[in-house]
Design a protein around this motif. Structure first.
Motif, PDB file in Angstrom:
ATOM      1  N   GLY A  50       0.809  -1.212   0.000  1.00 46.00           N
ATOM      2  CA  GLY A  50       0.000   0.000   0.000  1.00 46.00           C
ATOM      3  C   GLY A  50       0.839   1.256   0.000  1.00 46.00           C
ATOM      4  N   TYR A  51       0.207   2.372   0.331  1.00 43.60           N
ATOM      5  CA  TYR A  51       0.856   3.674   0.232  1.00 43.60           C
ATOM      6  C   TYR A  51       0.536   4.573   1.412  1.00 43.60           C
ATOM      7  CZ  TYR A  51       1.740   2.582  -4.694  1.00 43.60           C
ATOM      8  OH  TYR A  51       2.170   1.994  -5.853  1.00 43.60           O
ATOM      9  N   VAL A  52       1.436   5.507   1.651  1.00 46.57           N
ATOM     10  CA  VAL A  52       1.174   6.671   2.482  1.00 46.57           C
ATOM     11  C   VAL A  52       0.738   7.787   1.539  1.00 46.57           C
ATOM     12  CG1 VAL A  52       2.136   8.373   4.069  1.00 46.57           C
ATOM     13  CG2 VAL A  52       2.913   5.984   4.174  1.00 46.57           C
ATOM     14  N   TYR A  53      -0.422   8.411   1.850  1.00 43.90           N
ATOM     15  CA  TYR A  53      -0.959   9.489   1.025  1.00 43.90           C
ATOM     16  C   TYR A  53      -0.938  10.808   1.801  1.00 43.90           C
ATOM     17  CZ  TYR A  53      -2.944   5.770  -1.925  1.00 43.90           C
ATOM     18  OH  TYR A  53      -3.123   4.676  -2.743  1.00 43.90           O
ATOM     19  N   ASN A  54      -0.752  11.906   1.084  1.00 42.37           N
ATOM     20  CA  ASN A  54      -0.908  13.208   1.725  1.00 42.37           C
ATOM     21  C   ASN A  54      -2.387  13.567   1.782  1.00 42.37           C
ATOM     22  OD1 ASN A  54      -1.625  14.132  -0.828  1.00 42.37           O
ATOM     23  ND2 ASN A  54       0.313  15.214  -1.188  1.00 42.37           N
ATOM     24  N   ASN A  55      -2.709  14.746   2.303  1.00 38.53           N
ATOM     25  CA  ASN A  55      -4.114  15.109   2.474  1.00 38.53           C
ATOM     26  C   ASN A  55      -4.820  15.438   1.166  1.00 38.53           C
ATOM     27  OD1 ASN A  55      -2.957  17.570   1.933  1.00 38.53           O
ATOM     28  ND2 ASN A  55      -3.448  18.500   3.907  1.00 38.53           N
ATOM     29  N   GLU A  56      -4.082  15.439   0.058  1.00 36.37           N
ATOM     30  CA  GLU A  56      -4.679  15.591  -1.262  1.00 36.37           C
ATOM     31  C   GLU A  56      -4.799  14.250  -1.973  1.00 36.37           C
ATOM     32  OE1 GLU A  56      -2.406  18.527  -3.326  1.00 36.37           O
ATOM     33  OE2 GLU A  56      -3.228  20.188  -2.135  1.00 36.37           O
ATOM     34  N   GLU A  57      -4.603  13.175  -1.222  1.00 39.27           N
ATOM     35  CA  GLU A  57      -4.710  11.799  -1.704  1.00 39.27           C
ATOM     36  C   GLU A  57      -3.680  11.474  -2.783  1.00 39.27           C
ATOM     37  OE1 GLU A  57      -8.659  10.551  -2.602  1.00 39.27           O
ATOM     38  OE2 GLU A  57      -9.528  11.557  -0.872  1.00 39.27           O
ATOM     39  N   GLU A  58      -2.522  12.084  -2.667  1.00 39.81           N
ATOM     40  CA  GLU A  58      -1.403  11.779  -3.570  1.00 39.81           C
ATOM     41  C   GLU A  58      -0.454  10.825  -2.856  1.00 39.81           C
ATOM     42  OE1 GLU A  58      -1.128  16.172  -5.739  1.00 39.81           O
ATOM     43  OE2 GLU A  58       0.076  15.729  -3.954  1.00 39.81           O
ATOM     44  N   PRO A  59      -0.046   9.739  -3.533  1.00 40.35           N
ATOM     45  CA  PRO A  59       0.879   8.795  -2.900  1.00 40.35           C
ATOM     46  C   PRO A  59       2.253   9.425  -2.693  1.00 40.35           C
ATOM     47  CG  PRO A  59       0.580   8.241  -5.213  1.00 40.35           C
ATOM     48  CD  PRO A  59      -0.406   9.326  -4.915  1.00 40.35           C
TER      49      PRO A  59
ATOM     50  N   MET B  73       8.611  -5.358   7.116  1.00 41.03           N
ATOM     51  CA  MET B  73       8.007  -4.338   6.263  1.00 41.03           C
ATOM     52  C   MET B  73       9.105  -3.399   5.768  1.00 41.03           C
ATOM     53  SD  MET B  73       4.751  -4.785   5.828  1.00 41.03           S
ATOM     54  CE  MET B  73       4.346  -3.173   5.123  1.00 41.03           C
ATOM     55  N   SER B  74       8.929  -2.912   4.528  1.00 38.53           N
ATOM     56  CA  SER B  74       9.892  -1.987   3.928  1.00 38.53           C
ATOM     57  C   SER B  74       9.130  -0.827   3.275  1.00 38.53           C
ATOM     58  CB  SER B  74      10.748  -2.708   2.874  1.00 38.53           C
ATOM     59  OG  SER B  74      11.500  -3.758   3.461  1.00 38.53           O
ATOM     60  N   TYR B  75       9.871   0.215   2.940  1.00 40.99           N
ATOM     61  CA  TYR B  75       9.242   1.400   2.333  1.00 40.99           C
ATOM     62  C   TYR B  75      10.169   2.005   1.289  1.00 40.99           C
ATOM     63  CZ  TYR B  75      12.439   4.275   5.074  1.00 40.99           C
ATOM     64  OH  TYR B  75      13.577   4.853   5.596  1.00 40.99           O
ATOM     65  N   GLN B  76       9.602   2.835   0.404  1.00 35.18           N
ATOM     66  CA  GLN B  76      10.366   3.523  -0.629  1.00 35.18           C
ATOM     67  C   GLN B  76       9.583   4.741  -1.108  1.00 35.18           C
ATOM     68  OE1 GLN B  76      11.487   0.966  -3.880  1.00 35.18           O
ATOM     69  NE2 GLN B  76      12.911   2.444  -4.775  1.00 35.18           N
ATOM     70  N   PRO B  77      10.206   5.895  -1.233  1.00 31.88           N
ATOM     71  CA  PRO B  77       9.516   7.080  -1.766  1.00 31.88           C
ATOM     72  C   PRO B  77       9.013   6.806  -3.174  1.00 31.88           C
ATOM     73  CG  PRO B  77      11.627   7.692  -0.788  1.00 31.88           C
ATOM     74  CD  PRO B  77      11.611   6.195  -0.868  1.00 31.88           C
ATOM     75  N   CYS B  78       7.865   7.410  -3.538  1.00 27.34           N
ATOM     76  CA  CYS B  78       7.291   7.151  -4.852  1.00 27.34           C
ATOM     77  C   CYS B  78       6.795   8.450  -5.480  1.00 27.34           C
ATOM     78  CB  CYS B  78       6.142   6.145  -4.741  1.00 27.34           C
ATOM     79  SG  CYS B  78       4.724   6.746  -3.812  1.00 27.34           S
ATOM     80  N   ASP B  79       6.504   8.389  -6.788  1.00 26.94           N
ATOM     81  CA  ASP B  79       5.979   9.558  -7.496  1.00 26.94           C
ATOM     82  C   ASP B  79       4.456   9.542  -7.446  1.00 26.94           C
ATOM     83  OD1 ASP B  79       5.095   7.694  -9.370  1.00 26.94           O
ATOM     84  OD2 ASP B  79       6.774   8.043 -10.738  1.00 26.94           O
ATOM     85  N   LEU B  80       3.827  10.451  -8.170  1.00 29.95           N
ATOM     86  CA  LEU B  80       2.376  10.572  -8.119  1.00 29.95           C
ATOM     87  C   LEU B  80       1.653   9.393  -8.758  1.00 29.95           C
ATOM     88  CD1 LEU B  80       1.885  14.388  -8.850  1.00 29.95           C
ATOM     89  CD2 LEU B  80       1.912  13.199  -6.645  1.00 29.95           C
ATOM     90  N   GLU B  81       2.387   8.584  -9.510  1.00 33.33           N
ATOM     91  CA  GLU B  81       1.811   7.377 -10.106  1.00 33.33           C
ATOM     92  C   GLU B  81       2.017   6.159  -9.211  1.00 33.33           C
ATOM     93  OE1 GLU B  81      -0.018   7.499 -12.788  1.00 33.33           O
ATOM     94  OE2 GLU B  81       0.336   9.667 -12.858  1.00 33.33           O
TER      95      GLU B  81
END
Length: 466
Positions: A285-294, A306-314
């Motif tokens: 899944g994703y962490v989203y900002n308050n504008e629902e952008e990943p 569990m692991s994580y990685q920064p992602c773009d708007l897609e």
């Protein structure tokens, strides 16, 4: 796998599929799960509507799998006959379950197992990045699922029963059974980095050889440095092969962690178990900002890491970024009868208890203690005795016209809606900290002998078992 503003999934991501997106992938997995993994063994055993599911194999294993499990054949058959009338019902408060399927721990103690990886909340509290803060907090909630996969059922707490936990990472933890019908437990945990409050209630649906469990709880986590308040909606759980076959647990669905202060959120999907165990334990899944952008993608297995990685708007990983591990499950004891972790063993230990332990504490329950020592017969008789004493306490309360009032939590008059029903919310009243502070500063505290202290959650000392 990024979500657009209408909540629909786009892209493929780590857990999605082409075309229909992630929700279609889940639907397809559930369909495959139902057709390929389950099979009625009616005719093989002579029981109508019995379904046995083997997560490690296909439907050709159903008959053999049904003969496995922890039940003796006679006990299994008798219990199946007794339980058939409850198919389709919520059995949360209807059925007294046998000790044979229990572990020597109560639901109040199991609530405390979330504290094991509390270092994640220290990281969240100290983190300046609001989205990484959610990564740490969401991972903390995921870490509990390693403990929730245990196939033994905790004891239902007696009304007024408590559990105290100290000597772990500077945390003070208190839980109390605040309602008996329906069963509701409340807990409060606090350290220099966070406060955590939960009102826990479940709704169930018995399906014959399985049971679906829906968490009607309300969880609130406050990080002290930033002051943000987080709210959790966990996925439901399904217990397979409850009577016939080897019991196993799955939690397919979505987990939503919302920052009530900023509107940011985490949306994670717990994959359903598929053919030959495919997808079991996986979380994406994703962490989203308050504008629902990943902003950050998260992936892993709830029983491993569990692991994580920064992602773009897609929802695609940012160029030059790498996947980083944020949590890994600690090693567990080998061949523990109840599948306990080392931390679960501490939960039952008096080493994690404060001085002058409350007599209502779960550790003091005679049925729990007997089961821990392997005396199933004594555990069963003590469980029955406690349950009858609880009924006697209720009769006395009704005769006196009294209403049970918890000691450490107050009913807030708030009814919280959840995806599976409404919840009566209980709030911590602060009295436990006053109680502990008075004991800690006293120079003349007489230590209770935990080996001889009688378990006592009762409202009336003079109530008798009739």
């Amino acid at each position: 796998m990024a979500a657009n503003k209408d909540g629909n999934q786009t892209g493929t991501g780590s857990g999605g599929g082409g075309g229909g997106g992630f929700f279609s992938s889940i639907a397809s997995s559930l369909s495959n799960f139902g057709s390929a993994m389950s099979k009625s063994v009616n005719g093989l055993l002579g029981y109508e509507g019995l379904e046995v599911v083997n997560p490690e194999g296909g439907n050709e294993d159903a008959g053999a799998e049904a003969q496995r499990g922890r039940w003796k054949a006679e006990d299994r058959d008798n219990y199946w006959k007794m339980m058939q009338k409850y198919i389709g019902a919520d059995i949360t408060s209807l059925v007294t379950l046998p000790v044979i399927i229990c572990e020597p721990m109560t639901n109040l103690q199991k609530m405390a197992e979330l504290m094991e990886y509390s270092y994640l909340l220290e990281l969240a509290d100290e983190c300046e990045d609001p989205h990484m803060r959610l990564v740490y907090a969401a991972t903390w909630f995921i870490s509990l699922y390693y403990a929730l996969q245990r196939t033994w059922k905790p004891f239902n707490p007696i009304l007024g029963e408590t559990y105290e936990l100290v000597n772990h990472a500077g945390i003070t933890f208190i839980a109390e059974q605040v309602c008996h019908h329906p069963p509701i437990g409340a807990a409060h945990a606090e350290s220099e980095h966070f406060t955590y409050d939960i009102t826990s209630k479940v709704k169930s649906k018995f399906l014959g050889n399985s049971v679906e469990v829906y968490p009607l709880g309300r969880s609130r986590l406050t990080l002290k440095k930033s002051g943000v308040v987080l709210d959790l909606v966990p996925p439901p759980t399904k217990v397979h092969n409850l009577i016939f076959g080897r019991t196993w647990i799955d939690s397919p669905g979505e987990m939503i962690l919302t920052n009530l202060t900023t509107g940011d959120k985490v949306l994670l999907y717990f994959q359903p178990c598929g053919w030959f165990g495919a997808g079991r334990y996986e979380v994406d899944g994703y962490v989203y900002n308050n504008e629902e952008e990943p902003k950050i993608l998260m992936t892993g297995k709830w029983n491993e890491s569990m692991s994580y990685q920064p992602c773009d708007l897609e929802g695609e990983p940012l160029p030059g970024s790498t996947m980083k591990e944020v949590w890994k499950a600690a090693d567990a004891p080998k061949n523990d009868k109840f599948q306990y972790t080392y931390f679960a063993q501490k939960i039952n230990s008096f080493d994690t208890a404060p001085k002058k332990l409350l007599a209502s504490d779960s550790r003091l329950r005679p049925d729990r203690s007997a089961l821990e020592k392997g005396d199933v017969s004594k555990a069963s008789s003590e469980k029955s005795r406690l349950e009858e004493r609880q009924r006697a306490d209720r009769r006395t309360r009704e005769a006196k016209g009294d209403e049970f009032k918890p000691k450490w939590f107050n009913f807030s008059n708030e009814i919280c809606p959840t995806p599976w029903g409404d919840l009566e919310v209980y709030e911590y009243n602060g009295k436990y900290h006053e109680h502990r502070a008075a004991i800690d500063k006293s120079d003349h505290v007489e230590e209770a002998d935990v080996k001889t202290t009688e378990f006592n959650p009762w409202q009336y000392e003079d109530s008798v078992v009739a």
